[in-house]
Write an enzyme that holds these catalytic residues in place. Structure first.
Site, PDB file in Angstrom:
ATOM      1  N   GLU A 114      48.047  18.695  20.719  1.00 35.32           N
ATOM      2  CA  GLU A 114      48.757  18.105  19.409  1.00 35.32           C
ATOM      3  C   GLU A 114      47.535  18.286  18.375  1.00 35.32           C
ATOM      4  O   GLU A 114      46.497  17.723  18.280  1.00 35.32           O
ATOM      5  CB  GLU A 114      49.566  16.887  19.525  1.00 35.32           C
ATOM      6  CG  GLU A 114      49.490  16.277  18.333  1.00 35.32           C
ATOM      7  CD  GLU A 114      51.016  16.714  17.539  1.00 35.32           C
ATOM      8  OE1 GLU A 114      50.756  17.389  16.176  1.00 35.32           O
ATOM      9  OE2 GLU A 114      51.866  17.260  18.317  1.00 35.32           O
ATOM     10  N   SER A 157      54.956  21.114  14.866  1.00 39.32           N
ATOM     11  CA  SER A 157      54.933  21.392  16.338  1.00 39.32           C
ATOM     12  C   SER A 157      56.001  22.388  16.774  1.00 39.32           C
ATOM     13  O   SER A 157      55.761  22.919  17.663  1.00 39.32           O
ATOM     14  CB  SER A 157      55.191  19.997  17.063  1.00 39.32           C
ATOM     15  OG  SER A 157      54.024  19.106  16.518  1.00 39.32           O
ATOM     16  N   HIS A 200      48.704  12.969  17.249  1.00 36.33           N
ATOM     17  CA  HIS A 200      49.516  12.947  16.207  1.00 36.33           C
ATOM     18  C   HIS A 200      49.428  11.736  15.357  1.00 36.33           C
ATOM     19  O   HIS A 200      49.111  10.494  15.774  1.00 36.33           O
ATOM     20  CB  HIS A 200      50.785  13.183  16.639  1.00 36.33           C
ATOM     21  CG  HIS A 200      52.050  13.486  15.681  1.00 36.33           C
ATOM     22  ND1 HIS A 200      52.512  12.613  14.706  1.00 36.33           N
ATOM     23  CD2 HIS A 200      52.762  14.476  15.260  1.00 36.33           C
ATOM     24  CE1 HIS A 200      53.244  13.286  13.826  1.00 36.33           C
ATOM     25  NE2 HIS A 200      53.502  14.498  14.215  1.00 36.33           N
ATOM     26  N   ASP A 205      49.014  23.273  19.067  1.00 33.22           N
ATOM     27  CA  ASP A 205      50.298  23.706  18.507  1.00 33.22           C
ATOM     28  C   ASP A 205      50.412  23.988  17.145  1.00 33.22           C
ATOM     29  O   ASP A 205      50.972  24.774  16.427  1.00 33.22           O
ATOM     30  CB  ASP A 205      51.321  22.332  18.703  1.00 33.22           C
ATOM     31  CG  ASP A 205      50.822  21.235  17.754  1.00 33.22           C
ATOM     32  OD1 ASP A 205      49.729  21.254  17.799  1.00 33.22           O
ATOM     33  OD2 ASP A 205      51.833  20.402  17.622  1.00 33.22           O
ATOM     34  N   HIS A 206      49.420  23.417  16.305  1.00 32.80           N
ATOM     35  CA  HIS A 206      49.098  23.890  14.821  1.00 32.80           C
ATOM     36  C   HIS A 206      47.601  23.194  14.505  1.00 32.80           C
ATOM     37  O   HIS A 206      47.111  22.554  15.404  1.00 32.80           O
ATOM     38  CB  HIS A 206      50.233  23.282  13.955  1.00 32.80           C
ATOM     39  CG  HIS A 206      50.582  21.961  14.083  1.00 32.80           C
ATOM     40  ND1 HIS A 206      49.666  20.920  13.645  1.00 32.80           N
ATOM     41  CD2 HIS A 206      51.473  21.278  14.674  1.00 32.80           C
ATOM     42  CE1 HIS A 206      50.512  19.665  13.866  1.00 32.80           C
ATOM     43  NE2 HIS A 206      51.305  19.943  14.331  1.00 32.80           N
TER      44      HIS A 206
END
Length: 616
Positions: free
Chosen positions: A276, A316, A431, A485-486
């Protein structure tokens, strides 16, 4: 005494003034960005934004204008004044809420509030966790201030509805009211021009923040709600045949290129770990800060590092589709919202199932978040472990189970997991709100410091997991894929379109690697969408259906990475980066060495990939 027939223009003026004031609140909330604008820009923000403000005021005035006309016809027995006040109060609360939410959303996401947050309404706990780092007290004060401002403004500009003069006929009064209602067509359309007003009409500057500030939030939300994704393609820059030819050139590779073999076994277990928000800015091996991700950096030194990889999007759910289906992102929506469309996508899990793999998907949060579960079920995973599968004591994060709890569950399950396996794990502790269950390594209480510590914690949990995994029987035949994921705006508060926000790590590790492959660094530009074809090529599984994915280990004449942000795209090549604003219809940034062809290739990619999305 006010005339009854001044009510309608006064009511319209009330909303118009309110929206202008809300724009001022937005500029004050983002004062550092506002003061950085060139001289004379702020007045132009208000001037250009007035058309959307007037359109929103007209939409909100439609029902009151019709009620006014009806009351003129029916007479005093109709409770017009109470109904108008009730309607205005409800509308005012909604508009004030949107305006307040937009202030912090823009800081975090870099675009004005639209329908995107509605994707998360079925998971309110996760929505609250995402907002954990927001200044709640300040936002509540702003919300209360907007409500108070609206009430005072309504009293001053509108007031109570004056009764119809005794000598004025009801029919004539109703006709006057309807004429005023018909006049709303002009601001509704943004003027008398042929094409109704849209976002591009308020874009006037080469500074994205100035253009964004001119947008009216309620109009933007309504527009995105009613904007259909059934066509026609809004990103049509050239003839379709030309766009297809330019995209085909990007994927062309020499026919005689042999596959680079990194693995010593034909069918290794695959442990696919999605990290994440792991931005390359915090990974030393990709040129980022040192000592934040020692585990990942160690794996990069002993495995295979892809140092120039970019995320396909900035959320995500978009990263999942890019990684597991090799499919591009969309600028203002996400294909994961449309189960009918995702059913037509290829999936790594399905491809590997056909090759004899068993599968399991792990996530410490709720899989229903952002419609991820429908996509993953369609992918064909045999088993799922999510938040509800952990005890209450283990759900020690605002999102669910912290990462070390997730990895502990995986270690227990993998002892009995049928092989070969394709196990996907998605971490969550890095996150927002960045809460972690271990002491902080880095000092400071800023959001960047909290984020840095959360990335360090996930890396720590990963290292803890791998130390035990290396002692397990299944490890000898396991390939580990580690990818984000990013990326993330932090640290550095990257702008929404910045390539450094999208730069992410990709590392292949594990005992299944050949000894001679260890320590290899692949510096070619690549995308998250290319992970699928790269992995399948190593496993000897066909990637023919992954038409938007290419093998990163096969040289191509035109290496590139394409990424989407809200209503724009970025195109990265060895020549540099160009970012493009779809609303303003012009580049935002463009490297000195970037040729015109690269801009055209980016436009062609967006046009062709969105056309494919519409056909699904």
């Amino acid at each position: 005494m006010r005339s009854r027939f001044a009510f309608q223009p006064r009511y319209f003026l009330f909303w118009l003034i309110y929206f202008v004031a809300a724009k001022a609140v937005f500029l004050l909330y983002h004062l550092p960005k506002t003061t950085a604008l060139p001289s004379g820009t702020v007045p132009r923000i208000f001037g250009y934004g007035l058309r959307l403000d007037a359109a929103s005021a007209a939409y909100l005035s439609l029902l009151p204008f019709l009620l006014f006309s009806l009351s003129s016809l029916v007479g005093a027995r109709f409770p017009t004044d109470r109904l108008l006040r009730f309607y205005t109060a409800v509308a005012g609360i909604v508009v004030a809420f949107f305006t307040t939410a937009d202030l912090e959303l823009y800081r975090a996401w870099g675009f004005r509030l639209d329908a995107t947050p509605l994707q998360y309404l079925d998971t309110p706990g996760e929505m609250a966790a995402s907002a954990g780092s927001a200044p709640v007290a300040l936002l509540v004060a702003v919300f209360a201030g907007l409500l108070l401002m609206g009430w005072l403004l309504y009293k001053a500009a509108v007031g109570r509805l004056v009764p119809l003069p005794a000598d004025f006929g009801r029919g004539r009064a109703a006709v006057v009211g309807l004429l005023y209602t018909l006049l709303l067509a002009i601001p509704l359309r943004g003027g008398l021009q042929q094409i109704p007003v849209n976002q591009s009409d308020v874009y006037f500057s080469d500074q994205p923040f100035a253009n964004h500030a001119a947008i009216n939030v309620p109009w933007n939300v309504a527009n995105s709600l009613f904007l259909q994704n059934a066509g026609p393609n809004p990103y049509h820059f050239m003839a379709d045949t030309t766009a297809q030819r330019l995209v085909q050139q990007l994927y062309a590779s020499p026919a005689d290129t042999a596959v680079t073999r990194l693995l010593r076994v034909k069918r290794p277990n695959v442990l696919f770990i999605i990290l994440e928000s792991f931005t390359a800015k915090l990974v030393g091996s990709t040129g980022g800060e040192k000592n934040v991700t020692p585990t990942l950096d160690s794996l990069a030194r002993t495995g295979v590092l892809f140092s120039n990889i970019y995320a396909a999007g900035d959320r995500s759910q978009k990263g999942l589709v890019a990684l597991l289906s090799g499919y591009p992102n969309q600028p203002t929506t996400s294909i994961i919202k449309y189960p009918r469309k995702t059913e037509q996508l290829p999936h790594l899990c399905r491809s590997l199932e056909e090759a004899g793999y068993h599968s399991h998907y792990y996530y410490g949060g709720e899989l229903a978040f952002a419609n991820m579960k429908s996509y993953l079920v369609t992918a064909g995973y045999e088993q799922f472990t999510e938040r509800a599968d952990f005890s209450r004591a283990e759900q020690n994060s605002k999102w669910g189970a912290h990462d070390h709890i997730l990895f502990d569950r995986m270690l227990r399950d993998l002892q009995g997991q049928a092989q070969p396996f394709f196990v996907t794990a998605f971490t969550l502790s890095s996150h927002e709100p960045f809460d972690i269950p271990i002491p902080r390594k880095f000092s400071g209480t800023s959001e960047a410091a909290l984020f840095r510590n959360s990335v360090y914690y996930t890396d720590w949990a990963l290292g803890r997991f791998l130390r035990v995994a290396r002692t397990q029987p299944w490890w000898a035949n396991t390939l580990v894929v580690l990818v984000a994921d990013h990326g993330h705006p932090l640290p550095g508060n990257d702008s929404n379109e910045s390539p450094t926000k999208f730069h992410i790590p990709l590392v292949l590790a594990g005992a299944a690697l050949r000894p001679e492959a260890r320590g290899r660094v692949i510096s070619a530009v690549g995308s998250q969408t290319d992970v699928a074809a790269t992995l399948l090529a190593q496993l000897g599984v066909s990637a023919k259906s992954y038409v938007w994915s290419r093998d990163l280990l096969r040289p191509v004449p035109k290496p590139f990475a394409f990424y989407s942000f809200t209503d724009g795209f970025g195109m990265v090549t060895p020549q540099g980066v160009v970012t493009y604003d779809n609303v303003a219809k012009r580049p935002i940034t463009r490297g000195r060495q970037v040729p015109d062809l690269q801009v055209r290739q980016g436009q062609a990619y967006e046009q062709t990939s969105f056309a494919d999305f519409l056909r699904k």
